[in-house]
Scaffold this active site. Structure first.
Site, short mmCIF file in Angstrom:
data_model
loop_
_atom_site.label_atom_id
_atom_site.label_comp_id
_atom_site.label_asym_id
_atom_site.label_seq_id
_atom_site.Cartn_x
_atom_site.Cartn_y
_atom_site.Cartn_z
N TYR A 128 0.82 -1.21 0.00
CA TYR A 128 0.00 0.00 0.00
C TYR A 128 0.85 1.26 0.00
O TYR A 128 0.66 2.16 -0.84
CB TYR A 128 -0.92 -0.01 1.22
CG TYR A 128 -1.77 1.23 1.34
CD1 TYR A 128 -2.95 1.37 0.61
CD2 TYR A 128 -1.40 2.29 2.18
CE1 TYR A 128 -3.73 2.51 0.72
CE2 TYR A 128 -2.17 3.43 2.29
CZ TYR A 128 -3.33 3.54 1.56
OH TYR A 128 -4.10 4.67 1.66
N ASP A 153 0.74 7.31 10.11
CA ASP A 153 1.71 6.26 10.48
C ASP A 153 3.09 6.55 9.93
O ASP A 153 4.08 5.98 10.38
CB ASP A 153 1.22 4.89 9.99
CG ASP A 153 0.90 4.89 8.51
OD1 ASP A 153 1.84 4.92 7.70
OD2 ASP A 153 -0.30 4.86 8.17
N ASP A 204 -7.47 19.51 10.45
CA ASP A 204 -8.47 18.95 9.55
C ASP A 204 -8.04 19.20 8.11
O ASP A 204 -7.74 20.34 7.73
CB ASP A 204 -9.83 19.60 9.82
CG ASP A 204 -10.90 19.09 8.87
OD1 ASP A 204 -11.14 19.78 7.85
OD2 ASP A 204 -11.46 18.03 9.13
N ALA A 205 -7.97 18.16 7.31
CA ALA A 205 -7.43 18.27 5.95
C ALA A 205 -8.25 19.20 5.07
O ALA A 205 -7.70 19.91 4.22
CB ALA A 205 -7.35 16.88 5.32
N ASP A 223 -4.21 9.61 1.84
CA ASP A 223 -4.14 8.33 2.55
C ASP A 223 -5.17 8.37 3.68
O ASP A 223 -4.83 8.48 4.85
CB ASP A 223 -2.72 8.12 3.11
CG ASP A 223 -2.58 6.84 3.91
OD1 ASP A 223 -3.46 5.96 3.78
OD2 ASP A 223 -1.60 6.73 4.67
#
Length: 366
Positions: A128, A153, A204-205, A223
């Site tokens: 991924y 991550d 917040d994107a 992602d």
């Protein structure tokens, strides 16, 4: 990774579940969007307690005296479960946004779980992370500015950092606990945060992108988590419009796009929106990830109007980028052959999306 489960998706696929529409009548609940539910409050409170007798399951169900099915943590793939043997629970906590679990499995190494759903394992995360990063970045010459939406991550960052041409990387992750947990338990992924080109924004994107200057980025990689609750906004037209504005002419975006086996209608919807929004090219690609539902994950990859981008033929092969293969660790999944092969689609998926693609092409010509 953006979490949460507030409001459901509206989609045409349904199952036998029923819900009230507010006027007393019943309507079918979309199968891919059926919220985790249970027959008793006690079970509802424990619906994220997914480790039972040494096994982790992404969904679990049982029958009560009335033989009614009880669903847990299964908003996107009802009726299915994937189990991993748990050797040891390493971390369990709850952030402002989601429940976070890390455990050691017997086969796949350490596993990161958000709200009861596997996000990555040490064994197959490479598929991924490498594909979602290198499919867009190897399709354009010398990318310099990159934004990652989600990706707390650090795995996508690790892969972007292989590209020596990249000068600036922004990452917008809403949940700081995901970043902290990854740094503690997944250092081989979180190593991306150590690169001086990386700038972390806990935000917040959608708000972040709305404030981004026009044409700021060469590439944007989304992602995100599955499109349920607040994350639904990340597959809607206004979000893609903000991405298009933030990309330079000929800039590229790669968005996680679910499983071709389970979510064809969502893929169709996303393709339709992207063909209206991005005036360059729009393609669907996929890769095999054993611990994801159905064993595959898709990517929607698009370019804005400007210099032509042929996604199927990498012009910036990672194998030729100096030091890229030896950057922290060798590539385990991606190469130029896998890049081109990712765009080969099975016949059933072509039948599902071809009408949409052809009809839009005809409309543009006319």
């Amino acid at each position: 990774m953006e979490g949460g489960a507030g409001r459901g998706l509206e989609c045409p696929k349904t199952m036998d579940g029923k819900a009230s529409n507010g006027n007393g009548s019943k309507k079918a609940i979309p199968s891919c969007c059926l919220k985790a539910r249970s027959s008793t409050p006690e079970l509802e409170a424990k619906c994220h307690s997914t480790v039972v007798s040494g096994w982790f399951s992404e969904s679990k169900s049982h029958s009560d005296k009335d033989t009614k099915m009880v669903y847990f943590n299964n908003p996107m793939w009802p009726g299915e479960a994937h189990s991993l043997r748990v050797e040891n629970i390493l971390f369990k906590g709850k952030s402002e946004f989601q429940e976070i679990l890390v455990f050691e499995s017997s086969v796949y190494g350490k596993v990161l779980v958000l709200d009861g759903i596997v996000q990555l394992t040490e064994k197959d995360e490479c598929a991924y992370q490498e594909m979602i990063a290198h499919l867009p970045l190897c399709s354009i010459p010398s990318p310099k500015t990159v934004l990652v939406v989600g990706g707390g991550d650090g795995g996508v960052l690790r892969e972007i950092c292989r590209h020596s041409s990249v000068e600036h990387i922004d990452i917008c992750e809403i949940d700081k606990m995901v970043v902290d947990v990854s740094k503690e338990f997944f250092p081989e992924l979180a190593v991306g945060f150590d690169d001086p080109r990386v700038h972390l924004h806990i935000d917040d994107a959608i708000k972040f992108l709305q404030l981004a200057s026009k044409g700021k980025y060469d590439a944007i990689i989304v992602d995100s988590s599955d499109p349920v609750g607040p994350a639904q906004e990340l597959v809607e037209k206004p979000f893609f419009e903000t991405i298009a504005k933030a990309l330079r002419p000929g800039g590229v975006v790669c968005n996680m796009a679910e499983s071709m086996w389970l979510h064809t209608h969502l893929i169709e919807d996303m393709i339709s929106i992207c063909r209206e929004t991005f005036k360059g090219s729009v393609h669907y690609a996929w890769a095999s990830v054993p611990t994801y539902p159905s064993g595959v994950i898709g990517f929607l990859i698009c370019s804005t109007e400007g210099p032509c981008v042929d996604f199927k033929k990498p012009v910036n092969p990672i194998e030729k980028v100096e030091g890229a293969v030896k950057h922290k660790r060798e590539l385990r999944f991606y190469n130029s052959e896998m890049h081109s092969a990712a765009f080969a689609l099975p016949s059933f998926l072509k039948r599902e999306v071809s009408f949409l693609r052809d009809s839009l092409t005809l409309a543009q010509v006319s």
